[in-house]
Motif scaffolding. Structure first.
Motif, short mmCIF file in Angstrom:
data_model
loop_
_atom_site.label_atom_id
_atom_site.label_comp_id
_atom_site.label_asym_id
_atom_site.label_seq_id
_atom_site.Cartn_x
_atom_site.Cartn_y
_atom_site.Cartn_z
N PRO A 573 0.80 -1.23 0.00
CA PRO A 573 0.00 0.00 0.00
C PRO A 573 0.83 1.27 0.00
N VAL A 574 2.16 1.12 0.14
CA VAL A 574 3.06 2.27 0.14
C VAL A 574 4.29 1.92 -0.68
N THR A 575 5.05 2.96 -1.04
CA THR A 575 6.38 2.75 -1.61
C THR A 575 7.41 3.23 -0.60
N LYS A 576 8.58 2.62 -0.63
CA LYS A 576 9.63 2.98 0.31
C LYS A 576 10.96 3.18 -0.42
N ASP A 577 11.84 3.95 0.21
CA ASP A 577 13.18 4.11 -0.36
C ASP A 577 14.09 3.01 0.17
N SER A 578 15.35 3.06 -0.23
CA SER A 578 16.28 2.00 0.14
C SER A 578 16.53 1.93 1.63
N ALA A 579 16.25 3.03 2.34
CA ALA A 579 16.45 3.05 3.79
C ALA A 579 15.20 2.59 4.54
N GLY A 580 14.12 2.29 3.81
CA GLY A 580 12.90 1.83 4.43
C GLY A 580 11.91 2.91 4.79
N THR A 583 7.84 6.65 1.03
CA THR A 583 7.95 7.78 0.10
C THR A 583 6.61 8.19 -0.49
N ALA A 584 5.66 7.28 -0.50
CA ALA A 584 4.33 7.60 -1.04
C ALA A 584 3.31 6.61 -0.50
N ILE A 585 2.10 7.08 -0.29
CA ILE A 585 0.98 6.21 0.08
C ILE A 585 0.18 5.98 -1.18
N THR A 586 0.23 4.78 -1.70
CA THR A 586 -0.36 4.49 -3.01
C THR A 586 -1.74 3.85 -2.92
N SER A 587 -2.11 3.36 -1.76
CA SER A 587 -3.43 2.75 -1.60
C SER A 587 -4.50 3.83 -1.58
N THR A 588 -5.47 3.71 -2.46
CA THR A 588 -6.54 4.71 -2.51
C THR A 588 -7.47 4.60 -1.31
N ALA A 589 -7.51 3.43 -0.68
CA ALA A 589 -8.38 3.25 0.49
C ALA A 589 -7.96 4.16 1.63
N CYS A 590 -6.66 4.41 1.76
CA CYS A 590 -6.18 5.26 2.87
C CYS A 590 -6.76 6.66 2.76
N ALA A 591 -6.67 7.25 1.56
CA ALA A 591 -7.13 8.62 1.38
C ALA A 591 -8.64 8.73 1.50
N GLY A 604 4.57 10.87 8.34
CA GLY A 604 3.86 10.42 9.53
C GLY A 604 3.86 8.92 9.67
N LEU A 605 3.65 8.21 8.54
CA LEU A 605 3.67 6.75 8.58
C LEU A 605 5.06 6.21 8.91
N THR A 606 6.08 6.84 8.35
CA THR A 606 7.46 6.42 8.66
C THR A 606 7.74 6.56 10.15
N ALA A 607 7.32 7.68 10.71
CA ALA A 607 7.55 7.91 12.14
C ALA A 607 6.80 6.89 12.98
#
Length: 747
Positions: A573-580, A583-591, A604-607
């Motif tokens: 549901p999200v994309t992440k960078d190499s550090a984990g 970087t983006a919330i891609t799931s439309t259900a979240c919004a 916020g999700l990373t934190a």
């Protein structure tokens, strides 16, 4: 046949496919006075044959009736010619017939998944690579890149490896057509919808049947691999780059020899090297298998359509201009073992045969695909694992959970090379498309229904341990029932509570991995007496993908979150960078739900994820304070023999497993001690636990830290965490993050 064939017009192409693929059955193949397909009474095949026996296919000269009677799946008493063309009572050779030239839409009238096996030909073929590729009429290319070249090559044996396809004598056997046109339905299907017969030339120059799966039948594998070659005409040689592949001799496929197109060589992704699997006779003890490719069910009914339909687009070549496909998403996902990612890395900077060789040898193992490679899953000693660690087991369970044999004894892996039920095979499966889908082309899912999970009781004669099973009935969540099949854990906290053990000395009860479905519905954790774990009234994650959460889909919460993205089959549901970091919330259900004040952000999700991990580190530290060390390998908890709070190499051995749960706070509380360890293991192995059900996860962590610190549930969690910092088992930054996640009062 003359070297000059009659021009093959579009109108004639349609007529050649006149009875193709499927149609709703007439009342009777022998005729009926009732109303047949198209609203006209039928007359039966006999009348059709009388008039149409002399009609031939212009390109091949073959009688269309001969083709129909030889191969058509509709040449049955309950179907017949009129099941595709409609009733012939008004026809009589000159009059109207309802479907004179039935097309793919006509096929779909009956191939709808109810009347007959569904097809996506009417919606997908027109835009497929087969239908949109450039027509090529050169000596070699026309064999697979033109309608006429393919059909005539089938007849005259220009099929197989590079040596065959480029042999001038063999090329000259094939008559020329005056015009070469695009691949069409009739390229693969002859009159009546049956698959065309394909010939090859053997090593002595003789015309023989093309039968690469060596089952002496004309089938889908023969047809598809006549161009997408994988084996030679009798299945005795792999067709790839010509170089030995870890001891496996290979022939040369055309693309391997003439271009840099490693992705055009089927073996680079569809061959799993038998020699790199578990050692022969090892049963389930062979570990860290290498998986180089997907294993096809070569002699099955639909070995190619197991994962492909008429769309014929995978974009394995990774061209950005074409974009990702469901196939490339899956092949880079955890379900696909990330195998395509390994292939891309291997071919980077290479071309030609070097790229082919690199792709063939690229593999995944325990480093990235441990769920599929760690054991010889198809051996009988791993039978209880097969439901979730093999596509065969998953498919069989989802097809009928009530009759599925939990010990795996009903699973047949005969498509794996050298398989026998005791020792298994040196090949392993990934979770292939057909594991979850009954029809990959249309996307039809298996339907296990609402999952009622029986968590087996804990019994061990060696330690005098007995326990009863625990049954949990999960709600019906439509397509997400498929996900629940394998994301419920093997045992839950309630299993610990049912145990009878005289001294509290026993092996750890293991939840297993990725039990997110159980967390979502608040069923899997060890719940401490007197504490409430009920979801708050506003909690809605378990309603995603249902009518109770409009705008989030209709296939339940798992699909609603993990598959409502542009890359649905990456299952992320999200994309992440190499550090984990997210970087983006891609799931439309979240919004849909998290908007305005409650809008989610990547930061916020990373934190929150980092704080979730920190809280689990705090729980691990609190357990270590009682001499219970966590290490991420079975049996997961070990004795801290030197009391330094660190899992040293000499301590993380099975003989040093922690078993004396009563030794911490006495026999009366041993279950609560193990419960704290159980919750740690459960949530460490659910990396998305902070999102699946953060209330349930926080409460399990809070109560586990609260209890294990002093044996009492008194909400002294902050003090317990600070104590770990004082004892140097936890750093202050992690402690601060843990306390931020858990809050100052019980969630």
């Amino acid at each position: 046949m003359s070297r000059k064939a009659t021009r093959y017009s579009a109108v004639l192409a349609a007529s050649l496919f006149a009875a193709a693929l499927a149609g709703c059955g007439s009342e009777n193949k022998e005729g009926s006075i009732g109303t047949g397909p198209g609203g006209v009474a039928t007359v039966g095949d006999t009348a059709c044959v009388q008039c149409h026996s002399a009609v031939t296919e212009a390109l091949t000269g073959e009688s269309i009736i001969t083709q129909y009677q030889k191969s058509s799946p509709h040449n049955r008493a309950d179907l017949g010619c009129e099941s595709c063309h409609g009733g012939g009572a008004q026809h009589n050779g000159v009059g109207p017939i309802p479907f004179a030239h039935p097309d793919a839409n006509r096929c779909a009238d009956c191939h709808d998944g109810t009347t007959a096996v569904a097809t996506n030909s009417n919606t997908a073929f027109a835009g497929s690579r087969h239908n949109t590729q450039s027509v090529r009429d050169s000596a070699n290319c026309k064999r697979c890149h033109s309608h006429e070249g393919a059909i005539l090559s089938n007849i005259y044996g220009l099929t197989g490896d590079n040596a065959t396809i480029t042999n001038v004598d063999y090329i000259n056997r094939v008559p020329l057509a005056s015009n070469y046109t695009q691949i069409s339905c009739a390229t693969c299907h002859e009159h009546g919808g049956g698959l065309r017969t394909i010939k090859a030339i053997d090593g002595s120059g003789n015309l023989v049947n093309w039968d690469p799966n060596n089952n002496r039948r004309i089938d889908q594998f023969d047809l598809c691999t006549s161009c997408h070659t994988l084996y030679n005409y009798n299945g005795t040689q792999l067709l790839a780059g010509g170089n030995p592949l870890n001891g496996v001799a290979t022939g040369v496929s055309l693309h391997a020899a003439t271009s840099a197109r490693w992705y055009g060589v089927l073996a680079t992704t569809h061959f799993d090297n038998y020699s790199t699997g578990p050692q022969a006779g090892a049963g389930a003890s062979g570990t860290n298998t290498k998986v180089e490719g997907y294993v096809l069910r070569r002699t099955g009914a639909n070995p190619c359509f197991d994962c492909h339909g008429h769309e014929s687009k995978t974009n394995t070549r990774n061209e950005a201009s074409r974009g990702p496909t469901i196939h490339t998403d899956w092949a880079q996902s955890g379900h696909g073992g990330g195998l395509l990612t390994a292939k891309y890395a291997a071919v980077a900077g290479k071309s030609g045969t070097a790229a082919v060789t690199a792709a063939l040898n690229a593999y995944v193992d325990d480093a990235t695909a441990v769920a599929w490679t760690h054991y010889n899953w198809d051996a009988s000693s791993r039978g209880s694992c097969q439901r979730c660690h093999t596509a065969t087991g998953a498919a069989n369970f989802m097809s009928n959970p009530a009759t599925y044999k939990a010990d795996g004894s009903g699973n047949n892996f005969s498509h794996l090379q050298g398989w026998n039920a005791t020792n298994g095979s040196k090949q392993n499966e990934l979770l292939y498309c057909w594991g979850c889908h009954t029809n990959a082309g249309t996307g039809e899912l298996r339907n296990p229904g609402a999952i009622t999970e029986n968590y087996a009781g804990v019994n061990n004669a060696g330690t005098g341990t007995t326990g009863t099973s625990v049954t949990v009935s999960y709600p019906d969540i439509a397509g997400s029932n498929v996900c629940m099949t394998c994301h419920l854990g093997r045992q839950i906290g309630e299993n610990i509570k049912t145990i009878t053990d005289a001294d509290g000395v026993l092996g750890f009860v293991n939840s297993h991995y990725l039990a997110a479905g159980g967390q979502l519905f608040g069923k899997t954790g060890y719940e401490y007496a007197t504490r409430s774990y009920a979801n708050p009234a506003f909690f809605a994650h378990d309603k995603i993908g249902t009518a109770a959460a409009p705008g989030t889909g209709s296939n339940g919460p798992c699909a609603g979150c993990h598959m409502s993205t542009p890359n649905s089959h990456s299952f992320l549901p999200v994309t992440k960078d190499s550090a984990g970091a997210v970087t983006a919330i891609t799931s439309t259900a979240c919004a849909t739900c998290h908007s305005g004040t409650f809008a989610l952000t990547p930061e916020g999700l990373t934190a929150e994820e980092e704080e979730y991990v920190a809280s689990l580190e705090a729980l691990k530290a609190a357990l270590a304070g009682k001499g219970i060390l966590f290490f991420n390998a079975h049996p997961y908890f070990y004795i801290d023999t030197n009391s330094n709070g660190i899992a040293d190499p000499g301590e993380i051995v099975s003989s040093n497993a922690f078993t004396n749960w009563a030794g911490v706070y006495g026999l009366a509380l041993w279950k609560d001690v193990m419960g704290a360890a159980f919750n740690a293991n459960l949530l460490i192995h659910d990396p998305g636990g902070y999102a699946h059900n953060r209330f349930y996860s926080k409460r399990l962590i809070w109560d586990s830290i609260d209890f294990i610190y002093d044996g009492v549930l008194n909400n002294d969690v902050a003090a317990a965490i600070d104590a770990q910092v004082t004892a140097t088992r936890l750093d202050s930054a992690t402690a601060t993050a843990a306390k931020a996640y858990l809050g100052t009062t019980r969630p």
